[in-house]
Each structure stands twice: as C-alpha cells, then as structure tokens.
Motif scaffolding. Structure first.
Motif, PDB file in Angstrom:
ATOM      1  N   GLU A   1       0.823  -1.201   0.000  1.00  0.00           N
ATOM      2  CA  GLU A   1       0.000   0.000   0.000  1.00  0.00           C
ATOM      3  C   GLU A   1       0.867   1.265   0.000  1.00  0.00           C
ATOM      4  OE1 GLU A   1      -3.272   2.401  -0.312  1.00  0.00           O
ATOM      5  OE2 GLU A   1      -3.065   0.247  -0.645  1.00  0.00           O
ATOM      6  N   THR A   2       1.963   1.254   0.737  1.00  0.00           N
ATOM      7  CA  THR A   2       2.890   2.387   0.706  1.00  0.00           C
ATOM      8  C   THR A   2       3.499   2.523  -0.686  1.00  0.00           C
ATOM      9  OG1 THR A   2       3.416   2.062   3.034  1.00  0.00           O
ATOM     10  CG2 THR A   2       4.930   3.422   1.764  1.00  0.00           C
ATOM     11  N   PHE A   3       3.888   1.393  -1.270  1.00  0.00           N
ATOM     12  CA  PHE A   3       4.393   1.363  -2.653  1.00  0.00           C
ATOM     13  C   PHE A   3       3.384   2.002  -3.599  1.00  0.00           C
ATOM     14  CE2 PHE A   3       3.686  -1.196  -6.537  1.00  0.00           C
ATOM     15  CZ  PHE A   3       4.841  -0.906  -7.252  1.00  0.00           C
ATOM     16  N   ARG A   4       2.125   1.602  -3.487  1.00  0.00           N
ATOM     17  CA  ARG A   4       1.066   2.132  -4.352  1.00  0.00           C
ATOM     18  C   ARG A   4       0.984   3.652  -4.254  1.00  0.00           C
ATOM     19  NH1 ARG A   4      -3.734   3.856  -2.824  1.00  0.00           N
ATOM     20  NH2 ARG A   4      -5.386   4.067  -4.397  1.00  0.00           N
ATOM     21  N   LYS A   5       0.923   4.160  -3.044  1.00  0.00           N
ATOM     22  CA  LYS A   5       0.796   5.604  -2.846  1.00  0.00           C
ATOM     23  C   LYS A   5       2.005   6.355  -3.414  1.00  0.00           C
ATOM     24  CE  LYS A   5      -2.056   5.190   1.312  1.00  0.00           C
ATOM     25  NZ  LYS A   5      -2.104   5.356   2.793  1.00  0.00           N
ATOM     26  N   GLU A   6       3.175   5.812  -3.205  1.00  0.00           N
ATOM     27  CA  GLU A   6       4.399   6.498  -3.656  1.00  0.00           C
ATOM     28  C   GLU A   6       4.528   6.470  -5.176  1.00  0.00           C
ATOM     29  OE1 GLU A   6       7.077   5.954   0.399  1.00  0.00           O
ATOM     30  OE2 GLU A   6       7.521   4.711  -1.354  1.00  0.00           O
ATOM     31  N   VAL A   7       4.122   5.370  -5.799  1.00  0.00           N
ATOM     32  CA  VAL A   7       4.151   5.292  -7.266  1.00  0.00           C
ATOM     33  C   VAL A   7       3.221   6.338  -7.875  1.00  0.00           C
ATOM     34  CG1 VAL A   7       3.475   3.893  -9.254  1.00  0.00           C
ATOM     35  CG2 VAL A   7       4.827   2.873  -7.424  1.00  0.00           C
ATOM     36  N   LEU A   8       1.978   6.360  -7.404  1.00  0.00           N
ATOM     37  CA  LEU A   8       0.996   7.277  -7.972  1.00  0.00           C
ATOM     38  C   LEU A   8       1.378   8.729  -7.704  1.00  0.00           C
ATOM     39  CD1 LEU A   8      -2.276   5.340  -7.064  1.00  0.00           C
ATOM     40  CD2 LEU A   8      -1.000   5.315  -9.225  1.00  0.00           C
ATOM     41  N   SER A   9       1.933   8.999  -6.536  1.00  0.00           N
ATOM     42  CA  SER A   9       2.392  10.358  -6.222  1.00  0.00           C
ATOM     43  C   SER A   9       3.527  10.778  -7.140  1.00  0.00           C
ATOM     44  CB  SER A   9       2.842  10.425  -4.766  1.00  0.00           C
ATOM     45  OG  SER A   9       3.419  11.687  -4.478  1.00  0.00           O
ATOM     46  N   PHE A  10       4.478   9.881  -7.368  1.00  0.00           N
ATOM     47  CA  PHE A  10       5.618  10.193  -8.236  1.00  0.00           C
ATOM     48  C   PHE A  10       5.155  10.498  -9.653  1.00  0.00           C
ATOM     49  CE2 PHE A  10       9.006   9.178 -11.168  1.00  0.00           C
ATOM     50  CZ  PHE A  10      10.117   9.752 -10.588  1.00  0.00           C
ATOM     51  N   ILE A  11       4.251   9.681 -10.160  1.00  0.00           N
ATOM     52  CA  ILE A  11       3.740   9.872 -11.517  1.00  0.00           C
ATOM     53  C   ILE A  11       3.054  11.227 -11.662  1.00  0.00           C
ATOM     54  CG2 ILE A  11       1.921   9.078 -13.096  1.00  0.00           C
ATOM     55  CD1 ILE A  11       2.707   6.219 -12.345  1.00  0.00           C
ATOM     56  N   GLU A  12       2.257  11.600 -10.676  1.00  0.00           N
ATOM     57  CA  GLU A  12       1.550  12.884 -10.728  1.00  0.00           C
ATOM     58  C   GLU A  12       2.513  14.059 -10.596  1.00  0.00           C
ATOM     59  OE1 GLU A  12      -1.401  12.645  -7.668  1.00  0.00           O
ATOM     60  OE2 GLU A  12      -2.878  11.683  -8.976  1.00  0.00           O
ATOM     61  N   ARG A  13       3.443  13.987  -9.636  1.00  0.00           N
ATOM     62  CA  ARG A  13       4.365  15.103  -9.385  1.00  0.00           C
ATOM     63  C   ARG A  13       5.280  15.387 -10.570  1.00  0.00           C
ATOM     64  NH1 ARG A  13       7.935  13.634  -6.053  1.00  0.00           N
ATOM     65  NH2 ARG A  13       7.156  11.613  -5.295  1.00  0.00           N
ATOM     66  N   ASN A  14       5.650  14.328 -11.290  1.00  0.00           N
ATOM     67  CA  ASN A  14       6.610  14.471 -12.379  1.00  0.00           C
ATOM     68  C   ASN A  14       5.974  14.393 -13.761  1.00  0.00           C
ATOM     69  OD1 ASN A  14       9.410  14.448 -10.945  1.00  0.00           O
ATOM     70  ND2 ASN A  14       8.250  12.799  -9.961  1.00  0.00           N
ATOM     71  N   ALA A  15       4.635  14.367 -13.828  1.00  0.00           N
ATOM     72  CA  ALA A  15       3.898  14.358 -15.092  1.00  0.00           C
ATOM     73  C   ALA A  15       4.466  13.315 -16.060  1.00  0.00           C
ATOM     74  CB  ALA A  15       3.937  15.751 -15.723  1.00  0.00           C
ATOM     75  N   ILE A  16       4.527  12.063 -15.591  1.00  0.00           N
ATOM     76  CA  ILE A  16       5.133  10.989 -16.366  1.00  0.00           C
ATOM     77  C   ILE A  16       4.218  10.581 -17.529  1.00  0.00           C
ATOM     78  CG2 ILE A  16       5.893   8.586 -16.285  1.00  0.00           C
ATOM     79  CD1 ILE A  16       7.775  10.585 -14.874  1.00  0.00           C
ATOM     80  N   ASP A  17       4.808  10.492 -18.714  1.00  0.00           N
ATOM     81  CA  ASP A  17       4.056  10.103 -19.915  1.00  0.00           C
ATOM     82  C   ASP A  17       4.038   8.591 -20.134  1.00  0.00           C
ATOM     83  OD1 ASP A  17       3.525  12.822 -20.971  1.00  0.00           O
ATOM     84  OD2 ASP A  17       5.708  12.912 -21.126  1.00  0.00           O
ATOM     85  N   LEU A  18       5.143   7.925 -19.767  1.00  0.00           N
ATOM     86  CA  LEU A  18       5.278   6.493 -20.055  1.00  0.00           C
ATOM     87  C   LEU A  18       5.979   5.800 -18.894  1.00  0.00           C
ATOM     88  CD1 LEU A  18       5.259   3.984 -22.012  1.00  0.00           C
ATOM     89  CD2 LEU A  18       7.466   4.817 -22.885  1.00  0.00           C
ATOM     90  N   LEU A  19       5.413   4.676 -18.456  1.00  0.00           N
ATOM     91  CA  LEU A  19       6.010   3.830 -17.423  1.00  0.00           C
ATOM     92  C   LEU A  19       6.478   2.533 -18.074  1.00  0.00           C
ATOM     93  CD1 LEU A  19       6.510   2.787 -14.472  1.00  0.00           C
ATOM     94  CD2 LEU A  19       4.111   2.060 -14.477  1.00  0.00           C
ATOM     95  N   LEU A  20       7.740   2.156 -17.813  1.00  0.00           N
ATOM     96  CA  LEU A  20       8.283   0.913 -18.358  1.00  0.00           C
ATOM     97  C   LEU A  20       8.985   0.137 -17.241  1.00  0.00           C
ATOM     98  CD1 LEU A  20       8.824  -0.922 -20.802  1.00  0.00           C
ATOM     99  CD2 LEU A  20      10.926   0.383 -21.220  1.00  0.00           C
ATOM    100  N   PRO A  21       8.272  -0.766 -16.562  1.00  0.00           N
ATOM    101  CA  PRO A  21       8.923  -1.616 -15.554  1.00  0.00           C
ATOM    102  C   PRO A  21       9.822  -2.647 -16.231  1.00  0.00           C
ATOM    103  CG  PRO A  21       6.528  -1.551 -15.281  1.00  0.00           C
ATOM    104  CD  PRO A  21       6.837  -1.013 -16.628  1.00  0.00           C
ATOM    105  N   ILE A  22      10.884  -3.027 -15.547  1.00  0.00           N
ATOM    106  CA  ILE A  22      11.871  -3.916 -16.152  1.00  0.00           C
ATOM    107  C   ILE A  22      11.845  -5.317 -15.554  1.00  0.00           C
ATOM    108  CG2 ILE A  22      14.350  -4.290 -16.518  1.00  0.00           C
ATOM    109  CD1 ILE A  22      13.182  -2.090 -18.277  1.00  0.00           C
ATOM    110  N   ASN A  23      11.742  -5.421 -14.227  1.00  0.00           N
ATOM    111  CA  ASN A  23      11.887  -6.709 -13.560  1.00  0.00           C
ATOM    112  C   ASN A  23      10.523  -7.260 -13.114  1.00  0.00           C
ATOM    113  OD1 ASN A  23      14.786  -6.580 -13.767  1.00  0.00           O
ATOM    114  ND2 ASN A  23      14.749  -5.105 -12.093  1.00  0.00           N
ATOM    115  N   GLU A  24      10.549  -8.126 -12.113  1.00  0.00           N
ATOM    116  CA  GLU A  24       9.314  -8.776 -11.675  1.00  0.00           C
ATOM    117  C   GLU A  24       8.357  -7.823 -10.975  1.00  0.00           C
ATOM    118  OE1 GLU A  24       8.075 -12.728  -9.097  1.00  0.00           O
ATOM    119  OE2 GLU A  24      10.021 -12.682 -10.115  1.00  0.00           O
ATOM    120  N   GLU A  25       8.853  -6.640 -10.581  1.00  0.00           N
ATOM    121  CA  GLU A  25       7.943  -5.633 -10.028  1.00  0.00           C
ATOM    122  C   GLU A  25       6.863  -5.240 -11.018  1.00  0.00           C
ATOM    123  OE1 GLU A  25      11.485  -3.168 -11.599  1.00  0.00           O
ATOM    124  OE2 GLU A  25      11.178  -5.097 -10.614  1.00  0.00           O
ATOM    125  N   THR A  26       7.070  -5.576 -12.294  1.00  0.00           N
ATOM    126  CA  THR A  26       6.052  -5.348 -13.323  1.00  0.00           C
ATOM    127  C   THR A  26       4.683  -5.849 -12.868  1.00  0.00           C
ATOM    128  OG1 THR A  26       7.684  -5.563 -15.108  1.00  0.00           O
ATOM    129  CG2 THR A  26       5.376  -5.874 -15.698  1.00  0.00           C
TER     130      THR A  26
END
Length: 373
Positions: free
Chosen positions: A58-83
């Motif tokens: 749940e902490t991971f979820r909040k931090e991911v979504l916050s990062f995406i919003e704060r930095n106006a991310i256009d594309l997410l590309l996970p590399i490892n099993e965290e995908t």
C-alpha cells in the motif's frame, strides 16, 4: 516525453534508458534500495527510492501514484518482476494519463504460475510436458523433475530424490523431463497488434540459470506457435516464454509475463511500439546477437568451452557496453560488493537478495491493495 523506468539494479534498465535518452526523452528511475547501477550513470534526471511492493504494497502504491503525478510521467516501463505489482495498479496509472503497456492481471497471474501456465498452454492447443502439483508422491527422476511453482533465475530445480527431502511440497510441481535445447520466445503486443516477436538460444550450453547469451533462433514451427499465442494473449503487454525443443516439438515450460533480457535483440521495434512511431516489418529477420560478455567470457574460460562458443562470442554485441558509461564500470565492484554484504547480513544468496523486495506470488498478493502487511 517524460519516461520512468523501474529496476535500476538490472543492466536491462540502463540499456533501454540509454536508448531512450539518446532519442531526446527525459528519463526517471524508481527503485526500492540503493545503490544500484542506476546511481552511477548520467541517464536519469531523478532516481527515487520507494517502498518495496512485496513487503509494503500500500505504501508502494501511494508512492508510485504520487511520483507519476508530481513528475507528469508520460510512459512507465517496468523492467523486472515488479512489473506484476505495477499491473495491480494499471487502472490507476493509466487514469493519470500515463501510458503503461501491460496485460490483464488475471492472465498475468495465470502465466506467472508454472502449473496454471501449463494448463493454459494445453487449453490453447500447445503440446505440453505432463505436469502436476507435488504432494510428496513418488517421483521417477529418470523421467521427471521437481521445481517451484514460483522461482527466479531457474533456481531450485531438483533432479534427485535426495534433493527434495526438505522442500515444502505445496509450492512445487512435478514435471515431465524434456531433453533438448532451451529456446526463449519474446512477444510484445499493443492494441491487439503483434509489435515484436523474437526467438533466441539463451545459453549456448554454458549457463545454468539466468541467461547471459541471446542468439537469434529460427524454426518454421515457431511461426505457428507465435500465431497461436498472439491470438490468446491480452491485447497489450510483454510476454517471454521458455520452451524445451527436443528437435521436433517445442514444449512450453514457463512464462515471464514481462520484459526480459532477450528484448535487447529487437529493441528498435520495441521502442518504436512504445513511442507510437513507425514499426519495422514484424517478419524482418533478426541477425544481431547480444550477450553479457563479461560473464560470458568467464564461463568460457572456466568451462574451457572455446570451440563451441568463442566464435559466436566474437561476433556478439555486448549488453553492458551499450548500457554502462565509465562511471558505471568504475563503480561496478562497489555495487556488487554492497549486494554481497547486504545479502550476507540477511543470510541470503545474492540472487535471492536482489529479488526479495519484488518477488511476486499470486496467492500471497491477492487482496494486498488495501494493506501494508
């Protein structure tokens, strides 16, 4: 375009990061510990360490979504099993205007589990090795093997009665042993269209676990297999299949429903598909071989396998040479030493240490969206 990658511990992240940065994109990195290789390169505008999804979802979820919003991310590309953990957030990520190429979570879960994967393959018409849950039954190790339902780097595959005396039977399967050549098939689909398909010999006989060689492989039967798989997979996502080829039949044995190292072979088409730029013909032959040549040379030397592998080694492009800058090479021993020391402190192998925070097991992660436990 503002692009965030994950998995700075993997050279594959730096490989794609370099390619995308050279095209003029602004690159970011999300990781769960430090240092990683990503800390010693000039690729990323910002590297942010966030909570590990396997322990603090749940902490991971909040931090991911916050990062995406704060930095106006256009594309997410996970590399490892965290995908697969990001897959649990796919609707929330895409709702924020971030492009994220991922399959349907139910399918990802099915493919990630080695037993349900075999059932799925049989249902779509592929020939499969006989497989069943291990419940301490008698195993004929001349014809069968025992392996975990979830595993990384090809670890913990058992070939003898003595080796299985201490395992937790509910987490393993018994599978028919197929003698032959291991071939990997990597697919990328977007909006129902097959963007990339490449098959490769992953080992050349010199690697036991995670592949360090990626040599294109062609066979007429693979065309039909690609068609069958493409028809039954999600409209979007990366899917990497391992097959055992006995000279006549390709038997699927497992799937990584995510990007894997073999993607370097077809990186131009993959990047074009991600960025919505013109994609080269899908049937264009792939002729370039890749490898992690530092490890490969060590294997050649220690196994004295020069005649079989050295000619290919000389003609192969180096993944690390394209991924690393001089700072990465300089700090490589330091990063690996940190992995070793932290793994030793936790009484883990290095391979277990580098995946413990991102390892995904369906039965342990269902319903985790609302909990930090």
């Amino acid at each position: 375009m503002r692009i965030v990658l994950t998995g700075g511990r993997s050279p594959l992240a730096l490989f794609f990061g370099q390619k995308l940065k050279q095209m003029g994109h602004e690159m970011y990195m999300l990781e769960h510990f430090s240092p990683t290789f990503a800390n010693y390169t000039n690729i990323f505008t910002k590297i942010e360490v966030i909570a590990p999804p396997a322990q603090q979802f749940e902490t991971f979820r909040k931090e991911v979504l916050s990062f995406i919003e704060r930095n106006a991310i256009d594309l997410l590309l996970p590399i490892n099993e965290e995908t697969l953990y990001y897959g649990l957030l796919q609707e929330e990520i895409q709702h924020r205007g971030t492009s994220f190429l991922i399959g349907e979570q139910e399918l990802l879960n099915t493919l990630h589990n080695k037993l349900t994967f075999i059932t799925w393959c049989e249902a779509i018409g592929l020939l499969v090795p006989k497989s069943e849950l291990y419940v301490a039954q008698a195993v004929d190790f001349s014809k069968q093997l025992v392996k975990p339902i979830y595993s990384r780097f090809g670890q913990s595959v058992f070939f003898s009665e003595e080796a299985i005396t201490t395992i937790d039977s509910e987490n393993y399967i018994v599978q028919e042993k197929i003698e032959g050549q291991q071939i990997c098939l990597s697919l990328m689909l977007k909006n129902g269209q097959l963007i990339s398909a490449c098959a490769y010999d992953t080992n050349l006989g010199i690697e036991n676990f995670a592949s360090i060689t990626y040599v294109p492989f062609e066979h007429p039967k693979l065309t039909q297999i690609i068609e069958i798989l493409s028809q039954h997979l999600s409209q979007n996502g990366f899917f990497s299949f391992d097959f055992m080829f006995d000279g006549t039949t390709f038997y699927p044995i497992e799937c990584n429903p995510r990007l894997t190292f073999g993607a370097v072979l077809d990186n131009e088409r993959i990047i074009a598909g991600l960025l919505n730029t013109p994609v080269k013909e899908i049937n264009k032959r792939i002729t370039t071989s890749y490898g992690i040549k530092l490890l490969w040379l060590g294997k050649i030397i220690t196994q004295k396998n020069w005649r079989k592998t050295y000619p290919t080694y000389l003609k192969t492009q180096d993944v690390l040479a394209e991924a690393f800058v001089w700072q990465t090479w300089l700090m490589l021993p330091w990063v690996l030493a940190q992995y070793f020391l932290k793994a030793k402190k936790q009484k883990l192998s290095i391979t277990d240490f580098v995946v413990q925070d991102i390892s995904y097991q369906v039965d342990k992660n269902e319903g985790t969206e609302g909990s930090d436990e």
